[in-house]
Design a protein around this motif. Structure first.
Motif, mmCIF file in Angstrom:
data_model
loop_
_atom_site.group_PDB
_atom_site.id
_atom_site.type_symbol
_atom_site.label_atom_id
_atom_site.label_comp_id
_atom_site.label_asym_id
_atom_site.label_seq_id
_atom_site.Cartn_x
_atom_site.Cartn_y
_atom_site.Cartn_z
ATOM 1 N N THR A 145 38.659 33.955 42.267
ATOM 2 C CA THR A 145 37.539 33.447 42.353
ATOM 3 C C THR A 145 36.240 34.274 41.545
ATOM 4 O OG1 THR A 145 37.004 34.488 44.409
ATOM 5 C CG2 THR A 145 37.932 32.310 44.449
ATOM 6 N N PHE A 146 36.747 35.319 40.956
ATOM 7 C CA PHE A 146 35.860 36.143 40.492
ATOM 8 C C PHE A 146 35.381 36.123 39.101
ATOM 9 C CE2 PHE A 146 38.926 38.481 43.467
ATOM 10 C CZ PHE A 146 38.090 38.272 44.602
ATOM 11 N N ALA A 147 34.019 36.536 38.835
ATOM 12 C CA ALA A 147 33.672 36.596 37.471
ATOM 13 C C ALA A 147 32.857 37.725 37.225
ATOM 14 C CB ALA A 147 33.106 35.180 37.069
ATOM 15 N N VAL A 148 32.917 38.217 36.343
ATOM 16 C CA VAL A 148 31.892 39.598 35.876
ATOM 17 C C VAL A 148 31.116 39.414 34.568
ATOM 18 C CG1 VAL A 148 31.777 42.223 35.741
ATOM 19 C CG2 VAL A 148 33.957 41.201 36.773
ATOM 20 N N ILE A 149 29.898 39.355 34.751
ATOM 21 C CA ILE A 149 28.827 38.881 33.769
ATOM 22 C C ILE A 149 28.116 39.742 33.362
ATOM 23 C CG2 ILE A 149 27.090 37.085 32.907
ATOM 24 C CD1 ILE A 149 30.110 36.202 33.707
ATOM 25 N N SER A 155 20.950 46.237 30.535
ATOM 26 C CA SER A 155 22.241 46.977 30.661
ATOM 27 C C SER A 155 22.922 46.713 32.164
ATOM 28 C CB SER A 155 21.886 48.400 30.662
ATOM 29 O OG SER A 155 21.504 48.734 29.371
ATOM 30 N N GLU A 156 23.000 45.333 32.600
ATOM 31 C CA GLU A 156 23.650 45.327 33.779
ATOM 32 C C GLU A 156 25.166 44.496 33.491
ATOM 33 O OE1 GLU A 156 20.436 43.952 36.914
ATOM 34 O OE2 GLU A 156 20.014 42.947 34.796
ATOM 35 N N LYS A 157 25.810 44.777 34.310
ATOM 36 C CA LYS A 157 27.269 44.222 34.426
ATOM 37 C C LYS A 157 27.446 44.118 35.918
ATOM 38 C CE LYS A 157 31.771 44.072 32.881
ATOM 39 N NZ LYS A 157 33.174 44.873 32.424
ATOM 40 N N LEU A 158 27.771 42.773 36.419
ATOM 41 C CA LEU A 158 27.719 42.247 37.780
ATOM 42 C C LEU A 158 28.636 41.362 38.091
ATOM 43 C CD1 LEU A 158 23.838 42.423 38.430
ATOM 44 C CD2 LEU A 158 25.447 44.103 38.978
ATOM 45 N N ALA A 159 29.192 41.371 39.194
ATOM 46 C CA ALA A 159 30.221 40.140 39.506
ATOM 47 C C ALA A 159 29.713 39.010 40.485
ATOM 48 C CB ALA A 159 31.293 41.091 40.390
ATOM 49 N N PHE A 160 30.210 37.912 40.459
ATOM 50 C CA PHE A 160 30.107 36.996 41.602
ATOM 51 C C PHE A 160 31.214 36.418 41.907
ATOM 52 C CE2 PHE A 160 30.297 32.556 40.269
ATOM 53 C CZ PHE A 160 30.269 32.585 38.571
ATOM 54 N N SER A 161 31.503 35.756 42.919
ATOM 55 C CA SER A 161 32.686 35.163 43.611
ATOM 56 C C SER A 161 32.366 34.025 44.313
ATOM 57 C CB SER A 161 33.365 36.046 44.499
ATOM 58 O OG SER A 161 34.425 35.288 45.032
ATOM 59 N N SER A 162 33.101 32.844 44.050
ATOM 60 C CA SER A 162 32.720 31.535 44.647
ATOM 61 C C SER A 162 34.043 30.735 44.911
ATOM 62 C CB SER A 162 31.678 30.670 44.145
ATOM 63 O OG SER A 162 31.877 29.433 44.438
ATOM 64 N N VAL A 163 34.234 30.207 46.028
ATOM 65 C CA VAL A 163 35.463 29.459 46.196
ATOM 66 C C VAL A 163 35.620 28.195 45.159
ATOM 67 C CG1 VAL A 163 34.540 27.779 47.841
ATOM 68 C CG2 VAL A 163 36.987 28.294 47.961
ATOM 69 N N HIS A 164 34.352 27.939 44.804
ATOM 70 C CA HIS A 164 34.261 26.688 43.606
ATOM 71 C C HIS A 164 34.607 27.155 42.227
ATOM 72 C CE1 HIS A 164 32.404 24.128 46.633
ATOM 73 N NE2 HIS A 164 31.592 25.123 46.849
ATOM 74 N N SER A 165 35.093 28.461 42.009
ATOM 75 C CA SER A 165 35.303 29.221 40.778
ATOM 76 C C SER A 165 36.876 29.103 40.572
ATOM 77 C CB SER A 165 34.780 30.694 40.614
ATOM 78 O OG SER A 165 33.337 30.545 40.782
ATOM 79 N N TYR A 166 37.688 28.672 41.513
ATOM 80 C CA TYR A 166 39.064 28.547 41.513
ATOM 81 C C TYR A 166 39.323 27.715 40.193
ATOM 82 C CZ TYR A 166 41.170 31.223 45.512
ATOM 83 O OH TYR A 166 41.217 32.042 46.400
#
Ligand code: NZQ
Ligand code: ZN
Length: 387
Positions: A145-149, A155-166
Motif C-alpha cells: 500500500t506504500f508509495a514514496v513521492i 527537496s522533499e521525499k515523503l511516503a503515504f499509504s492507503s488500503v485503496h492503493s493495493y
C-alpha cells in the motif's frame, strides 16, 4: 507476538508470459491508462506485450515518470486521468512508476490539495483502481500500500499509504527484468534485504515464524543476489530474486513484530538532498545505525549473525559486530558502497542537515523503540561520512 490484522488483496500473476494473462483481469472495453517511466519498457518489449494484452480495452498512455517520482509530473497524469475518466491505471515499470501511479490513483478523485495526501497524510477515501506490471524487483510496491513521492522544488521525499492503493493484480514475469542494468539489480537486492532487516533487526518479538520467514528471505538473497547479478538470464535465479523482493515487503513478515524503518527515513532525506538511488542510501546508513543502536538491538543482532551468517564465536558484542561486518561485505560485494564518504558532493554538514530536516518534520523518535533521535541520526551519518 503483537496483535495484527492482515489482508493483502493483490492477486499475483507470476512467471513467463504472464502479461498475456491480464486480459482476463480487465473487463473488455475498459478505459485503461498505462503509466511508465523513461522508456525502458519500449526497449525491452514489455510495452508491446502490454499493448497486445490490452487489445480489448481502450488505452491511453502517460510516460515519463522519473526515478523518485516527481509530484509535478504526476499531477500532469492526474489531470489527464480526470479528463479521460479512466477506469483503471496500469503501472508498467519499477517502484517509481508504481509508486507514482498509486499517487495518481489516489489524487484523481481527491477533492482537496493533492500534496496533502503525502505531506499531511490526508485520508485517502477512494482511488481509481490500479494494477501493476513490475519490471524491477526491489521495492515490493507491486503488492503493498506504500508509495514514496518526491517534490524537487522543496527537496522533499515523503511516503503515504492507503488500503485503496493495493494493486488489483501484479504481473511478475522475471523475463521482463532481464534487461535491467547491473546497478539496478544490485540496488534491488539491497533494497529487498533492507526491507527484511527493517522488520527483523529490532528486539525479540516472540514471533518465531516471522523470524524464520525473515531469515529465509535474507539467506535466499545472499545466495541468489550474486548469482542473478552475474547471470542475469538465469531464469530460476531471477525468479527467486523477484519473489523474495515481493515477499520482503508485502506485509506478511511484518505481522505481529516490532519494526524499525529508521534507515529508510534517513535514506529518503539523502535522496531528497542528493538524488542518491534509494537502495544506496540504505547501504550507507544501516551498518552505522546498527552499531550506534547496537545495545537496543543486541539480541536480534546476535541471532542474525548466527542464523544468517553462521557466526558462533566470540562474545555477544563481537558476534553482533561480525553480523554487521558481514552485511557490509555483502553489499560491497554487489558493488553498493556502505560509506557516505564514497559519494562525491556530499557536504560535511549533511549529518546535521538531515537531523534537522527530520526534526522539522516531527520525526524525533525513529526506530522500533523511538531511540533514533536527531542526535543519533547526526551521529550515524557522521560515522558514515568519516568511515
Ligand atoms: O524509467 P525507465 O526507463 O523504466 O527506467 C528505470 C529507471 O531508470 C529502470 N528500469 C526499470 N525496469 C527496467 C529498467 N531498465 C531496464 N530494464 C528494466 N526491466 O530502472 C531505473 C530505476 O527505476 P526505479 O523505479 O526508480 O527503481 P526502484 O524500483 O528501485 O524504485 C525506487 C523508488 O521506490 C521507492 C524509493 O524510495 C524510490 O522512490 N520505494 C518504494 C517502496 C514501496 N512502494 O513500498 C519502498 C521502498 O523502500 C522505496 O522507498
Ligand atoms: Zn526500500
Amino acid at each position: 507476538m503483537f496483535n495484527f490484522e492482515y489482508q493483502n488483496t493483490t492477486k499475483i500473476l507470476f512467471g513467463k508470459g504472464q502479461i498475456g494473462a491480464i486480459g482476463k483481469e480487465i473487463a473488455p472495453g475498459s478505459k485503461v491508462m498505462i503509466t511508465y517511466g523513461g522508456g525502458s519498457i519500449k526497449a525491452n518489449g514489455v510495452y508491446q506485450q502490454t499493448m497486445d494484452a490490452l487489445a480489448a480495452c481502450e488505452v491511453i498512455e502517460f510516460g515519463g515518470i522519473e526515478p523518485n517520482p516527481e509530484y509535478a509530473t504526476l499531477m500532469k497524469a492526474v489531470k489527464l486521468g480526470r479528463e479521460e475518466k479512466v477506469d483503471l491505471l496500469l503501472a508498467v515499470g519499477g517502484g517509481s512508476v508504481l509508486d507514482g501511479t498509486k499517487f495518481i490513483a489516489a489524487a484523481i478523485p481527491f477533492a482537496g490539495e493533492e500534496w496533502d495526501i503525502v505531506k499531511k497524510g490526508a485520508a485517502v477515501e477512494r482511488a481509481v483502481p490500479l494494477a501493476t506490471i513490475l519490471t524491477l524487483p526491489a521495492t515490493g510496491s507491486e503488492s503493498n500500500t506504500f508509495a514514496v513521492i518526491s517534490r524537487r522544488e522543496t527537496s522533499e521525499k515523503l511516503a503515504f499509504s492507503s488500503v485503496h492503493s493495493y494493486p488489483k493484480f501484479a504481473v511478475l514475469d522475471p523475463e521482463t527484468t532481464f534487461s535491467l542494468p547491473e546497478k539496478q539489480v544490485a540496488n534491488g537486492v539491497v533494497d529487498a534485504y533492507m526491507h527484511t532487516l527493517e522488520q527483523y533487526l529490532t528486539f525479540p518479538g516472540k514471533a518465531e515464524l516471522n523470524d524464520r520467514f525473515a531469515e529465509g528471505i535474507l539467506q535466499t538473497l545472499i545466495e541468489v543476489g550474486p548469482k542473478t547479478l552475474a547471470e542475469p538470464q538465469d531464469y530460476d535465479a531471477r525468479a527467486t530474486f523477484v519473489w523474495s523482493a515481493t515477499l520482503a515487503l508485502n506485509g506478511l513478515i511484518g505481522c505481529g513484530v516490532p519494526q524499525d524503518w529508521a534507515t529508510h527515513m534517513i535514506g529518503h532525506e539523502l535522496t531528497a538532498l542528493y538524488g542518491m538511488d534509494h537502495a544506496r542510501t540504505l547501504a550507507v546508513v544501516a551498518p552505522h545505525l546498527y552499531r550506534v543502536c547496537g545495545e537496543g538491538k543486541r539480541e536480534k543482532l546476535v541471532q542474525y549473525a548466527e542464523r544468517v551468517w553462521g557466526v558462533r564465536e566470540g562474545t555477544e558484542e563481537e558476534r553482533a559486530e561480525a553480523g554487521i561486518r558481514k552485511t557490509e561485505e555483502f553489499f560491497e560485494s554487489l558493488g553498493v558502497p556502505t560509506r557516505l564518504s564514497r559519494y562525491e558532493g556530499v557536504e560535511a554538514d549533511t549529518p546535521k542537515m538531515v537531523a534537522s530536516r527530520l526534526k522539522g518534520r516531527g520525526f524525533t523518535q525513529l526506530g522500533e523503540k523511538g531511540a533514533v533521535t536527531p542526535e543519533v541520526v547526526e551521529l550515524v551519518l557522521s560515522r558514515s561520512l568519516a568511515a
